[in-house]
Motif scaffolding. Structure first.
Motif, PDB file in Angstrom:
ATOM      1  N   CYS A   1       0.827  -1.218   0.000  1.00  0.00           N
ATOM      2  CA  CYS A   1       0.000   0.000   0.000  1.00  0.00           C
ATOM      3  C   CYS A   1       0.858   1.264   0.000  1.00  0.00           C
ATOM      4  CB  CYS A   1      -0.930  -0.021   1.210  1.00  0.00           C
ATOM      5  SG  CYS A   1      -2.127  -1.350   1.127  1.00  0.00           S
ATOM      6  N   VAL A   2       1.718   1.376  -1.006  1.00  0.00           N
ATOM      7  CA  VAL A   2       2.571   2.555  -1.124  1.00  0.00           C
ATOM      8  C   VAL A   2       2.563   3.070  -2.559  1.00  0.00           C
ATOM      9  CG1 VAL A   2       4.128   1.981   0.785  1.00  0.00           C
ATOM     10  CG2 VAL A   2       4.638   1.151  -1.509  1.00  0.00           C
ATOM     11  N   VAL A   3       2.850   4.367  -2.698  1.00  0.00           N
ATOM     12  CA  VAL A   3       3.018   4.965  -4.020  1.00  0.00           C
ATOM     13  C   VAL A   3       4.344   5.710  -4.053  1.00  0.00           C
ATOM     14  CG1 VAL A   3       0.530   5.222  -4.400  1.00  0.00           C
ATOM     15  CG2 VAL A   3       1.823   7.138  -3.413  1.00  0.00           C
ATOM     16  N   LEU A   4       4.854   5.901  -5.267  1.00  0.00           N
ATOM     17  CA  LEU A   4       6.028   6.740  -5.502  1.00  0.00           C
ATOM     18  C   LEU A   4       5.588   7.936  -6.330  1.00  0.00           C
ATOM     19  CD1 LEU A   4       8.705   4.049  -6.431  1.00  0.00           C
ATOM     20  CD2 LEU A   4       8.599   5.382  -4.297  1.00  0.00           C
ATOM     21  N   ARG A   5       6.011   9.097  -5.901  1.00  0.00           N
ATOM     22  CA  ARG A   5       5.661  10.317  -6.618  1.00  0.00           C
ATOM     23  C   ARG A   5       6.930  10.942  -7.189  1.00  0.00           C
ATOM     24  NH1 ARG A   5       3.452  15.883  -3.896  1.00  0.00           N
ATOM     25  NH2 ARG A   5       3.662  17.132  -5.752  1.00  0.00           N
ATOM     26  N   PHE A   6       6.958  11.073  -8.516  1.00  0.00           N
ATOM     27  CA  PHE A   6       8.111  11.644  -9.213  1.00  0.00           C
ATOM     28  C   PHE A   6       7.770  13.039  -9.722  1.00  0.00           C
ATOM     29  CE2 PHE A   6       8.517   7.076  -9.640  1.00  0.00           C
ATOM     30  CZ  PHE A   6       9.867   6.842  -9.420  1.00  0.00           C
ATOM     31  N   LEU A   7       8.764  13.918  -9.741  1.00  0.00           N
ATOM     32  CA  LEU A   7       8.574  15.232 -10.337  1.00  0.00           C
ATOM     33  C   LEU A   7       8.626  15.121 -11.860  1.00  0.00           C
ATOM     34  CD1 LEU A   7      10.767  17.501  -8.018  1.00  0.00           C
ATOM     35  CD2 LEU A   7       8.293  17.152  -7.929  1.00  0.00           C
ATOM     36  N   LYS A   8       7.978  16.078 -12.546  1.00  0.00           N
ATOM     37  CA  LYS A   8       7.985  16.155 -14.006  1.00  0.00           C
ATOM     38  C   LYS A   8       8.533  17.507 -14.437  1.00  0.00           C
ATOM     39  CE  LYS A   8       3.930  15.735 -15.599  1.00  0.00           C
ATOM     40  NZ  LYS A   8       2.485  15.623 -15.910  1.00  0.00           N
ATOM     41  N   PHE A   9       9.205  17.509 -15.600  1.00  0.00           N
ATOM     42  CA  PHE A   9       9.757  18.756 -16.118  1.00  0.00           C
ATOM     43  C   PHE A   9       9.603  18.800 -17.632  1.00  0.00           C
ATOM     44  CE2 PHE A   9      12.236  17.789 -12.268  1.00  0.00           C
ATOM     45  CZ  PHE A   9      12.008  18.944 -11.549  1.00  0.00           C
ATOM     46  N   PRO A  10       9.526  20.014 -18.214  1.00  0.00           N
ATOM     47  CA  PRO A  10       9.553  20.127 -19.687  1.00  0.00           C
ATOM     48  C   PRO A  10      10.863  19.537 -20.205  1.00  0.00           C
ATOM     49  CG  PRO A  10       8.935  22.220 -18.680  1.00  0.00           C
ATOM     50  CD  PRO A  10       9.390  21.324 -17.565  1.00  0.00           C
ATOM     51  N   PRO A  11      10.875  18.992 -21.433  1.00  0.00           N
ATOM     52  CA  PRO A  11      12.077  18.323 -21.966  1.00  0.00           C
ATOM     53  C   PRO A  11      13.330  19.184 -21.949  1.00  0.00           C
ATOM     54  CG  PRO A  11      10.176  17.925 -23.385  1.00  0.00           C
ATOM     55  CD  PRO A  11       9.744  18.923 -22.363  1.00  0.00           C
ATOM     56  N   ASN A  12      13.173  20.492 -22.124  1.00  0.00           N
ATOM     57  CA  ASN A  12      14.356  21.368 -22.199  1.00  0.00           C
ATOM     58  C   ASN A  12      14.782  21.939 -20.849  1.00  0.00           C
ATOM     59  OD1 ASN A  12      12.111  22.925 -21.896  1.00  0.00           O
ATOM     60  ND2 ASN A  12      12.730  24.533 -23.333  1.00  0.00           N
ATOM     61  N   ARG A  13      14.076  21.562 -19.777  1.00  0.00           N
ATOM     62  CA  ARG A  13      14.411  22.132 -18.463  1.00  0.00           C
ATOM     63  C   ARG A  13      14.925  21.037 -17.536  1.00  0.00           C
ATOM     64  NH1 ARG A  13      10.121  24.626 -14.172  1.00  0.00           N
ATOM     65  NH2 ARG A  13      11.587  25.145 -12.535  1.00  0.00           N
ATOM     66  N   LYS A  14      16.174  21.126 -17.180  1.00  0.00           N
ATOM     67  CA  LYS A  14      16.786  20.124 -16.309  1.00  0.00           C
ATOM     68  C   LYS A  14      17.190  20.766 -14.981  1.00  0.00           C
ATOM     69  CE  LYS A  14      16.477  17.149 -19.639  1.00  0.00           C
ATOM     70  NZ  LYS A  14      15.374  16.174 -19.609  1.00  0.00           N
ATOM     71  N   LYS A  15      17.077  19.982 -13.912  1.00  0.00           N
ATOM     72  CA  LYS A  15      17.526  20.445 -12.603  1.00  0.00           C
ATOM     73  C   LYS A  15      18.562  19.468 -12.080  1.00  0.00           C
ATOM     74  CE  LYS A  15      13.753  23.207 -10.734  1.00  0.00           C
ATOM     75  NZ  LYS A  15      13.020  23.523  -9.498  1.00  0.00           N
ATOM     76  N   THR A  16      19.435  19.951 -11.206  1.00  0.00           N
ATOM     77  CA  THR A  16      20.432  19.071 -10.617  1.00  0.00           C
ATOM     78  C   THR A  16      19.769  18.139  -9.610  1.00  0.00           C
ATOM     79  OG1 THR A  16      20.936  20.540  -8.764  1.00  0.00           O
ATOM     80  CG2 THR A  16      22.157  20.914 -10.827  1.00  0.00           C
TER      81      THR A  16
END
Length: 491
Positions: free
Chosen positions: A29-44
């Motif tokens: 009973c767990v979920v994983l939540r990932f962030l999303k970004f536009p293809p041209n925007r990267k974060k460290t």
């Protein structure tokens, strides 16, 4: 969770919003939540870790304080094998709605939020063999602006949600206008709440989803989704509400099942006693502003019959809707009054950019941040401190306006005691239940100019189209009546 032994085949796509995507484990009973970004925007990786940690801290130190610890689940940041994340991304891609694929799941940092799956797991631990029904509602803003800074009189009469519907349909976001009005749901009046919930069931958009044992059985992904099928929904729900199978199939059965669902949800929404610190806001403006939205179809139908709309009965102070509304009303000035204060903070930061950290624009979201939110004064002393407090309150209010409420229901066994779990009755059965809040990420500081522009766009479109059309119809009626003749008879 053993991060070293991750198998993408044990996870399935659960859903996504504008900024994150969620997968659920098939067994646990767990979920994983990932962030999303536009293809041209990267974060460290460090930036992504801090972003996720800020979400956890804001939930724990701010929203849990306002709403109560039983309602808010903060989760924890976990680091996952990059190969697992990449394989998972490939596996779920075909299940994503086309309208959400403009952003990509973060596959480079390996960081995600691990949270309880509230579509299956309750805040109270139910026996595994019991079926679980879960209703997710995004109620939106429950009040009409009361600020004197509002320049359009229409904003004092029609709620933001009802106005925005017309722009969304015009731009193709949705096929048709929903009859749902948040003020009806937040009214505390059962008749208005029933109408609001039935309207959500008729036109769910992204404001309502229903899960059965963790699987989505009812909801709308985008404008291309098929029309709502109540008979299919009733087929799923019938074992919950009529376990003895006392009803035959057909329209009568469908209506009876939907009616039971609406009544049970209403009872749950009006219940609650979890003590948050939202009471600290009660010395504020209170429930000012009109209690009824003029555009609500419920109100309009009653006006056509020459009746008045039942005003709000008042929400019980312990219920989650009441607490959520209190936090929403931290928007004391409306975006029109808030935007000049945002510009004041911006000018200060342009002159002293190194002060951004001191002002806690990007965190940390700690006890000191929370305490500053409790200053409800609206008299501007011209300082940056005043402007900053109002800006931070607005961000928190906007978070509450966009949160989701998750109601989990599990049938009580005939011979079982409630084990101190809250129970709600229906006409043929009883349900143990829990209520939780989702989507509690603090709205970004940088989104305020967008909100200001969007507000103007929504109001102007509504005034140009809907309100102008109503005015034309009224003038036509008066014109038609000009040709009438009054005949007086001698008595």
């Amino acid at each position: 969770m053993d991060e070293g032994k991750m198998d993408e085949n044990e996870w399935r796509y659960h859903g996504e919003g504008n900024k994150s995507l969620v997968v659920a484990h098939a067994q646990r009973c767990v979920v994983l939540r990932f962030l999303k970004f536009p293809p041209n925007r990267k974060k460290t990786s460090e930036e992504i870790f801090q972003h996720l940690q800020n979400i956890v801290d804001f939930g724990k130190n701010v929203m849990k304080e306002f709403l109560g610890e039983n309602y808010v689940h903060c989760g924890e940041v976990v680091q996952l094998p990059l190969d697992f994340v990449k394989q998972l991304c490939l596996k779920i891609q075909c299940e994503r709605p086309e309208s959400r694929c403009d952003k990509d799941l973060d596959t480079l940092s390996g960081y995600a939020l691990c949270l309880p799956n509230l579509a299956r797991l309750q805040t109270y631990h139910f026996a595994e063999h019991r079926p679980i029904l879960c209703v997710e509602i995004k109620p939106k803003c429950g009040f009409i602006p009361f600020s004197s800074d509002v320049t359009h009189e229409m904003k004092h009469k029609v709620c933001r949600y009802c106005m925005h519907q017309h722009l969304k349909v015009a731009t193709g976001k949705w096929k048709q206008i929903s009859k749902y009005c948040p003020l009806d749901l937040y009214s505390g009046n059962k008749q208005r709440m029933y109408f609001a919930l039935k309207s959500l069931l008729q036109e769910a958009q992204n404001n309502l989803k229903i899960f059965k044992n963790g699987e989505l059985i009812y909801g709308c992904k985008d404008a291309r989704s098929p029309m709502a099928d109540w008979s299919e929904l009733a087929h799923h729900l019938k074992p919950f509400f009529f376990p003895s199978n006392g009803l035959a199939s057909g329209p009568h059965c469908t209506r009876a099942v939907i009616r039971e669902l609406v009544r049970v949800i209403t009872r749950v929404l009006l219940s609650g006693s979890d003590k948050g610190r939202a009471g600290a806001l009660r010395s504020g403006p209170g429930l000012r502003g009109p209690p009824v939205c003029e555009a609500s179809p419920f109100s309009r139908s009653l006006r056509c019959q020459g009746k008045n709309t039942p005003e709000r009965s008042g929400l019980p102070k312990g219920c989650l809707l009441y607490k959520t509304l209190q936090v929403q009303m931290l928007d004391l000035l409306d975006i029109e009054g808030l935007y000049p204060l945002y510009r004041r903070v911006e000018r200060y930061l342009e002159e002293f950019p190194e002060e951004r950290k001191t002002l806690q624009i990007d965190g940390p979201y700690d006890e000191a941040f929370y305490q500053r939110l409790l200053d409800l004064s609206t008299e501007d002393d011209g300082t940056v401190a005043f402007a900053l407090t109002k800006v931070q309150q607005y961000r928190v209010a906007m978070t509450a306006k966009d949160c989701s409420i998750m109601i989990a229901l599990s049938p009580c066994l005939q011979d079982a005691s409630s084990d101190q779990r809250p129970v709600v009755p229906s006409s043929r059965s009883r349900f143990a239940f829990s209520v939780s809040v989702l989507d509690l990420d603090l709205k970004p500081y940088e989104s305020i100019p967008h909100q200001y522009k969007l507000d103007g766009k929504i109001v102007n479109y509504y005034l140009k189209t809907v309100h102008a059309k109503d005015a034309t119809m009224m003038s036509t009626r008066f014109k038609e009546s000009e040709d009438c003749t009054l005949v007086l008879h001698k008595v």
